[in-house]
Design a protein around this motif. Structure first.
Motif, short mmCIF file in Angstrom:
data_model
loop_
_atom_site.label_atom_id
_atom_site.label_comp_id
_atom_site.label_asym_id
_atom_site.label_seq_id
_atom_site.Cartn_x
_atom_site.Cartn_y
_atom_site.Cartn_z
N VAL A 44 -76.86 25.71 -36.16
CA VAL A 44 -76.24 25.46 -37.46
C VAL A 44 -77.33 25.07 -38.47
O VAL A 44 -78.15 24.20 -38.19
N VAL A 45 -77.33 25.71 -39.63
CA VAL A 45 -78.35 25.40 -40.65
C VAL A 45 -77.86 24.39 -41.68
O VAL A 45 -78.66 23.76 -42.38
N GLY A 46 -76.55 24.21 -41.78
CA GLY A 46 -76.02 23.25 -42.74
C GLY A 46 -74.52 23.32 -42.82
O GLY A 46 -73.87 24.13 -42.14
N GLY A 47 -73.96 22.45 -43.66
CA GLY A 47 -72.51 22.43 -43.84
C GLY A 47 -72.14 21.85 -45.18
O GLY A 47 -72.91 21.11 -45.79
N LEU A 48 -70.95 22.19 -45.64
CA LEU A 48 -70.38 21.63 -46.86
C LEU A 48 -69.10 20.90 -46.46
O LEU A 48 -68.18 21.52 -45.93
N ASP B 125 -77.20 17.05 -39.05
CA ASP B 125 -76.06 16.18 -39.33
C ASP B 125 -74.76 16.82 -38.86
O ASP B 125 -73.90 16.16 -38.28
N VAL B 126 -74.63 18.12 -39.12
CA VAL B 126 -73.42 18.83 -38.72
C VAL B 126 -73.27 18.80 -37.20
O VAL B 126 -72.20 18.49 -36.67
N GLU B 127 -74.34 19.13 -36.48
CA GLU B 127 -74.27 19.18 -35.02
C GLU B 127 -74.05 17.79 -34.42
O GLU B 127 -73.38 17.65 -33.39
N ALA B 128 -74.59 16.75 -35.07
CA ALA B 128 -74.37 15.38 -34.57
C ALA B 128 -72.92 14.96 -34.75
O ALA B 128 -72.35 14.28 -33.88
N ARG B 129 -72.30 15.35 -35.85
CA ARG B 129 -70.92 14.94 -36.12
C ARG B 129 -69.91 15.85 -35.44
O ARG B 129 -68.77 15.45 -35.22
N GLU B 130 -70.32 17.09 -35.15
CA GLU B 130 -69.44 18.05 -34.48
C GLU B 130 -70.16 18.58 -33.24
O GLU B 130 -70.65 19.70 -33.21
N PRO B 131 -70.25 17.78 -32.17
CA PRO B 131 -71.03 18.17 -30.99
C PRO B 131 -70.48 19.39 -30.25
O PRO B 131 -71.19 19.97 -29.42
N ALA B 132 -69.25 19.80 -30.54
CA ALA B 132 -68.68 20.96 -29.86
C ALA B 132 -69.26 22.28 -30.39
O ALA B 132 -69.11 23.32 -29.75
#
Length: 219
Positions: free
Chosen positions: A188-192, A176-183
């Motif tokens: 990435v294993v996750g995000g808050l 989800d993180v990589e899809a929303r922040e493609p740069a």
């Protein structure tokens, strides 16, 4: 206004002093500000400009003292204390160490949360009502993690604390993180994600606030 007979004298023309002057002037008081440079020229100008109710958990928590001691070995550490004898600093560190426990951590988090959330609401109202041109945005803030260890640690000592305080925090999977922040680079294993956080351009905010205070009669 006769500045020598002001109701209130404020020392320092940063964002705190200027905000105090603004609300005092709105209440009908006369205000004088003493600032050695231009308004907002110090830390108010140089900070990163994030507005973060998500920062309610305090720095003082079990384990922080060990991090600080280890950081003395690295001059580039994010929390660095140069190893030298300094009596007042040593006494301050002892006081800090006494508060590195879960009871004081929870107490401080609740107090900080109340201040941060109230300030966040007031700031948004001020920027909108006065139409400040300071690049104010309310897109939220995302913390990105590349190791499960770091993510799980912040889940426990950060995200779970925000849940108890009623501050919104969203757990995102790595995809989800990589899809929303493609740069971002892969891995990435996750995000808050903190949807209640905001940001602005601090130099513009300080300048706009100073102009408004002056227009209201602040000296």
């Amino acid at each position: 206004m006769d500045a020598s007979r002001s109701d209130v004298l404020i020392l320092g023309g940063g964002v705190i002093g200027l905000a105090c002057a603004y609300f005092l002037l709105k209440s009908g008081a006369t205000v004088r500000i003493l600032e050695q440079g231009n308004p907002g020229c110090g830390s108010s100008h140089g900070n990163c400009g994030t507005i973060t109710p998500s920062h309610a958990p305090p720095l003082a928590m079990p384990g922080t003292l060990g991090v600080a001691l280890r950081s003395m070995l690295r001059a580039d550490a994010p929390l660095y204390l140069n190893p030298r004898f300094d009596g007042p600093r040593f006494r301050w560190l002892l006081g800090f160490a006494r508060h590195c426990n879960w009871r004081d951590f929870e107490h401080a988090a609740h107090a900080r949360s109340a201040i941060l959330q109230h300030s966040r609401r007031l700031l948004a109202e001020l920027v909108r009502n006065e139409r400040f041109d300071c690049e104010f945005g309310e897109e939220g803030e995302l913390y990105v993690y590349r190791t499960d260890k770091a993510l799980h640690a912040d889940q426990r000592h950060h995200a779970d604390v925000l849940d108890r305080l009623g501050i919104a925090v969203e757990r995102w999977h790595g995809d989800d993180v990589e899809a929303r922040e493609p740069a971002l680079k892969p891995g990435v294993v996750g995000g808050l994600f903190h949807p209640g956080d905001a940001r602005l351009r601090p130099d513009r905010y300080a300048a706009e606030l100073a102009d408004r205070v002056q227009a209201m009669g602040g000296g």
